[in-house]
Design a protein around this motif. Structure first.
Motif, PDB file in Angstrom:
ATOM      1  N   SER A 218       0.765  -1.095   0.377  1.00 17.42           N
ATOM      2  CA  SER A 218       0.028  -0.117  -0.211  1.00 17.42           C
ATOM      3  C   SER A 218       0.560   0.826   0.051  1.00 17.42           C
ATOM      4  O   SER A 218       0.619   2.238  -1.046  1.00 17.42           O
ATOM      5  N   ARG A 219       2.059   1.139   0.960  1.00 22.71           N
ATOM      6  CA  ARG A 219       2.659   2.529   0.963  1.00 22.71           C
ATOM      7  C   ARG A 219       3.550   2.436  -0.601  1.00 22.71           C
ATOM      8  O   ARG A 219       4.047   3.666  -1.025  1.00 22.71           O
ATOM      9  N   ILE A 220       4.119   1.707  -0.820  1.00 25.02           N
ATOM     10  CA  ILE A 220       4.610   1.618  -2.258  1.00 25.02           C
ATOM     11  C   ILE A 220       3.775   1.540  -3.092  1.00 25.02           C
ATOM     12  O   ILE A 220       4.306   3.336  -3.671  1.00 25.02           O
TER      13      ILE A 220
ATOM     14  N   VAL B  44       3.329  -6.056   4.994  1.00 28.05           N
ATOM     15  CA  VAL B  44       2.931  -5.842   3.686  1.00 28.05           C
ATOM     16  C   VAL B  44       2.932  -7.166   2.585  1.00 28.05           C
ATOM     17  O   VAL B  44       3.011  -6.689   1.674  1.00 28.05           O
ATOM     18  N   ASN B  45       2.831  -7.214   2.783  1.00 30.23           N
ATOM     19  CA  ASN B  45       1.776  -8.975   2.064  1.00 30.23           C
ATOM     20  C   ASN B  45      -0.026  -8.879   1.694  1.00 30.23           C
ATOM     21  O   ASN B  45      -0.301  -9.796   1.672  1.00 30.23           O
ATOM     22  N   SER B  46       0.386  -7.836   2.841  1.00 28.67           N
ATOM     23  CA  SER B  46      -1.399  -8.371   2.632  1.00 28.67           C
ATOM     24  C   SER B  46      -1.814  -7.663   1.016  1.00 28.67           C
ATOM     25  O   SER B  46      -1.796  -6.167   0.490  1.00 28.67           O
ATOM     26  N   SER B  47      -3.068  -8.222   1.145  1.00 28.55           N
ATOM     27  CA  SER B  47      -3.508  -7.568  -0.323  1.00 28.55           C
ATOM     28  C   SER B  47      -5.276  -8.104  -0.278  1.00 28.55           C
ATOM     29  O   SER B  47      -6.332  -8.232  -1.121  1.00 28.55           O
TER      30      SER B  47
ATOM     31  N   ILE C  15      -6.723  -0.988  -2.223  1.00 25.85           N
ATOM     32  CA  ILE C  15      -5.808   0.513  -2.784  1.00 25.85           C
ATOM     33  C   ILE C  15      -5.574  -1.124  -3.583  1.00 25.85           C
ATOM     34  O   ILE C  15      -5.117  -0.776  -4.883  1.00 25.85           O
ATOM     35  N   ASN C  16      -5.078  -2.516  -3.295  1.00 26.02           N
ATOM     36  CA  ASN C  16      -4.447  -3.264  -3.913  1.00 26.02           C
ATOM     37  C   ASN C  16      -5.156  -3.286  -5.374  1.00 26.02           C
ATOM     38  O   ASN C  16      -5.246  -3.811  -6.050  1.00 26.02           O
ATOM     39  N   LEU C  17      -6.628  -3.890  -4.791  1.00 27.45           N
ATOM     40  CA  LEU C  17      -7.699  -4.229  -5.658  1.00 27.45           C
ATOM     41  C   LEU C  17      -7.985  -2.813  -7.012  1.00 27.45           C
ATOM     42  O   LEU C  17      -8.170  -3.108  -7.965  1.00 27.45           O
ATOM     43  N   LEU C  18      -7.391  -1.909  -6.021  1.00 25.78           N
ATOM     44  CA  LEU C  18      -7.556  -0.971  -7.759  1.00 25.78           C
ATOM     45  C   LEU C  18      -6.625  -0.797  -8.158  1.00 25.78           C
ATOM     46  O   LEU C  18      -6.947  -0.768  -9.677  1.00 25.78           O
ATOM     47  N   LYS C  19      -5.584  -1.125  -8.060  1.00 31.03           N
ATOM     48  CA  LYS C  19      -4.417  -1.362  -8.873  1.00 31.03           C
ATOM     49  C   LYS C  19      -4.837  -2.257  -9.601  1.00 31.03           C
ATOM     50  O   LYS C  19      -4.083  -2.215 -10.965  1.00 31.03           O
ATOM     51  N   THR C  20      -5.676  -3.360  -9.276  1.00 32.37           N
ATOM     52  CA  THR C  20      -5.142  -4.431 -10.014  1.00 32.37           C
ATOM     53  C   THR C  20      -6.386  -4.087 -11.124  1.00 32.37           C
ATOM     54  O   THR C  20      -6.068  -4.829 -12.023  1.00 32.37           O
TER      55      THR C  20
END
Length: 746
Positions: free
Chosen positions: A266-268, A309-312, A323-328
């Motif tokens: 998320s931070r990246i 770190v590895n949360s999706s 945010i991970n889903l949005l990026k995908t």
């Protein structure tokens, strides 16, 4: 500042700002300095570069004790292909910088751990035209600190550390990969690989460094300006017989690496400009923050600050997505690759072609209308045909971002915000916020954890877990506001569940609450949400194939039509028939279409089929029909998607049957599995999606390779183990076995 003095016992030294870090666990002294590249010179910064030693160059492989100090192996490939170009390549996105390398001075003789001589008393000496407070550990090392005219330590805190490399080595404690990148450039440019302890690693680096210098302009690159900060440490209390400097170093290594957490994904995404996909993902969040479209999700419905770190997957119960889903969704709809949008029978592979993805992005955002064939930005020349995820003009990123926001960004947020179950979630969350009466500190913290304070939720969670772990068993303790806040969140979660059931199912009664929870256990998975956005991407590809093509400026209206189609399907007056709002449920309904055992993101291709099936109903198609004068492409696509789903269900049934009937012939079991899966899907489509059994059979017969169950109907008369929907009208959670997970009770 100062010269090397006159003493020859210690030939190596560093100078800089000294300090001391003292705790009950021990004392660490240090000097803050720098290591530099460039032409050969005697100055300490140049010599420090040569003195830095990765662990593997100091220790023999058989010395296991020190291998425990640094357990991580150097990734030479990563250093060669990533860190060295990062160090040498001109960056269009801004300057490059290495955080400080941490090195520790340790005693070695003949590549084996030894010990330092005892550190002597402090004396004041004259050297280099100045006065110094000096401590010396035999012939191993010497420390000098600048003093003033009264022989007290000078407030400038200038110091020098000298050492004898036959007895001492500077070992990199943190930043081995950064140090190796520096050493590789140093050894290549000075032709000193053969004289170094790392000669056997020469082949990993020499050609890479030379190629990088050639590619990035050796003539323009002033290596002397490449200066890397270094913190040099030593243990003043670990000298003399009986001291254990290596064990102290091991502990320091563990502490440094334990406390220095790597950034979360998320931070990246939030901070990195290295990928265009990150820039576009942040634009989605900005659109939500601006709040210009009140029909969009509120920003507090998206989790974007998860420190794991590895949360999706989202961790907050209140959020709809993260945010991970949005990026995908950005990656799939904008970068593709296009084959995954056009061919719905493909499962996602692990490695994609950046060249293909970049070309698709340029098409999806119509960059031809934004940029000329060649243009300048920030002193760099760009070719439009080469623009991509990692090569884009940072100074013009907003131009690309604006195009995205007006087209794909709007479309993605539209389907995730306005489709009925997601709109209901957002309304319930807003109601919870509006009804929240903050009357004490605990409730204020709880409110901030959900609606405003970035990071507050994780602080409350970690504090509560620590409280639970440390409070004496069986005793009552006074609860802090932090603990009260976390417990208040649990109560509010129950309120929210009721609000959401009312918004989505028009009832907060216990039965409706159970069904609503079961529905959102599906709707709020990444698989279901990505499947929704994949449907947008796939049917847009079909729209582009219609006569006259498609203009990306029409994407907002197109996505709005899709939402109207889905909402028309969900809102049908069901009477005694099925409530279509529960059509995606796995539990709390009879004869569900959703039989997916593991709903991780990879299963999104099957949810794309579910969303397409909802559009294929009379109510759904009426809303999108104007966009598809010729629906033959849609019919072919949904047929292929259904066939893929039938295969999944067959495979799941087969796994269950193999457990039920070990030793049975697989060919016979597959026939039974195909028949059971087909029967289950047929009834679900009839009950939930208005597809008659005759229409389903016609479709099944039209397949190029129809399931063996159709051709071998008479072979399965003894099939009593593959349970079909016809046998049981109970709810699915107590009904048939549809997968291995169901059979095992997971």
């Amino acid at each position: 500042m100062f010269g090397s003095g006159t003493k020859l016992t210690f030939r190596d030294y560093v100078q800089g700002t000294w300090g001391s870090f003292s705790t009950p666990a021990g004392r660490v002294d240090y000097i803050m300095t720098k290591a530099r590249l460039g032409d050969d010179a005697d100055d300490p910064e140049r010599q420090l570069t040569k003195s830095l030693s990765p662990v593997r160059e100091v220790m023999e492989a058989g010395d296991l004790d020190f291998n425990q100090l640094l357990q991580r192996d150097l990734d030479d490939h990563r250093v060669a292909v990533s860190l060295i170009p990062y160090l040498l390549k001109p960056q269009a996105t801004g300057p490059a910088f290495f955080p400080p390398i941490v090195a520790v001075l340790l005693p070695f003789r003949n590549k084996r751990p030894s010990h330092f001589s005892a550190l002597g008393a402090t004396t004041v000496v004259e050297d280099d035209g100045a006065r110094w407070a000096q401590e010396q550990a035999g012939t191993s090392f010497q420390v000098q600190r600048l003093v003033g005219t009264n022989d007290r330590l000078h407030p400038a805190n200038v110091g020098k550390l000298w050492w004898n490399r036959t007895e001492s080595q500077l070992v990199v404690l943190d930043g081995q990969h950064r140090a190796m990148a520096l050493l590789a450039v140093e050894r290549t440019t000075t032709n000193s690989w053969q004289n170094s302890a790392g000669a056997r690693f020469r082949s990993f680096y020499e050609n890479q460094v030379k190629q990088a210098l050639q590619d990035f302009g050796q003539g323009e690159l002033e290596l002397s300006k490449v200066e890397v900060p270094v913190t040099v440490c030593w243990f003043p209390d670990q000298t003399g017989e009986g001291a254990k400097p290596h064990e102290a170093a091991r502990k320091l290594f563990v502490d440094v690496n334990k406390e220095a957490r790597p950034p979360s994904e998320s931070r990246i995404i939030l901070l990195s400009d290295a990928e265009l996909s990150n820039v576009l993902t942040r634009r989605l969040l900005s659109e939500l923050r601006n709040g210009q479209d009140e029909s969009y999700l509120p920003l507090y419905a998206v989790e974007y600050d998860n420190p794991e770190v590895n949360s999706s997957r989202p961790a907050r119960w209140s959020v709809l997505t993260n945010i991970n889903l949005l990026k995908t969704t950005v990656e799939r709809c904008v970068f593709g690759p296009p084959k995954y949008l056009k061919d719905v029978t493909l499962r996602f592979g692990s490695r994609q072609s950046p060249t293909v993805q970049d070309a698709f992005m340029r098409e999806q955002l119509d960059l031809t209308s934004l940029f000329p064939a060649q243009f300048e930005d920030g002193g760099f020349t760009y070719q439009r045909e080469n623009l991509g995820n990692s090569e884009f003009p940072i100074g013009l990123a907003e131009t690309i971002s604006n195009r995205f926001a007006e087209t794909w960004g709007c479309a993605i947020l539209t389907v995730l915000s306005k489709t009925a179950p997601y709109a209901a979630h957002a309304k319930a969350l807003t109601r919870l916020k509006d009804d929240w009466h903050v009357d004490d500190t605990g409730l204020t913290l709880a409110h901030d954890a959900l609606f405003s304070g970035v990071g507050v939720f994780w602080t409350l969670r970690d504090s509560y877990e620590h409280y639970q772990d440390t409070k004496p068993h069986g005793t009552r303790t006074t609860k802090s506001d932090v603990i009260k806040a976390w417990e208040a969140l649990k109560i509010r979660e129950e309120n929210f569940e009721t609000y959401r059931a009312v918004e989505f199912l028009d009832s907060g009664k216990p039965e409706a609450l159970k069904r609503s929870k079961a529905a959102y256990a599906v709707f709020n998975t990444h698989a279901c949400q990505l499947g929704l956005v994949l449907t947008l991407g796939s049917v847009w590809q079909l729209r582009k194939e219609q006569s006259g093509g498609a203009d990306i400026k029409d994407l907002p209206a197109f996505s709005d039509a899709l939402v109207k189609g889905w909402n028309a399907y969900f809102s049908q007056d069901h009477g005694k028939a099925k409530d279509r709002r529960l059509a995606f449920n796995k539990a709390e309904v009879n004869h569900p279409l959703n039989q997916i055992g593991n709903m991780d993101m990879a299963q999104s291709v099957f949810f794309r089929y579910f969303w397409m099936q909802a559009l294929d109903t009379p109510a759904g198609w009426e809303q999108i029909a104007p966009w598809f004068p010729d629906r033959s492409g849609f019919d072919r696509m949904i047929s292929a998607a259904r066939e893929l789903y039938l295969k999944l269900c067959t495979d799941q049934q087969l796994k269950a049957l193999k457990i039920n009937k070990p030793g049975a012939a697989e060919a016979k079991l597959r026939v039974d599995a195909q028949q059971a899966a087909s029967s289950s899907i047929k009834r679900a489509l009839r009950d939930w999606f208005y597809l008659s059994e005759d229409m389903y059979e016609d479709w099944l017969s039209s397949l190029a390779k129809p399931p063996a169950a159709v051709a071998a109907d008479g072979l399965s008369s003894e099939n009593n183990d593959a349970v079909t929907d016809e046998e049981d009208d109970s709810t699915s959670e107590n009904g048939r076995v549809t997968s291995l997970d169901d059979l095992l009770g997971d």
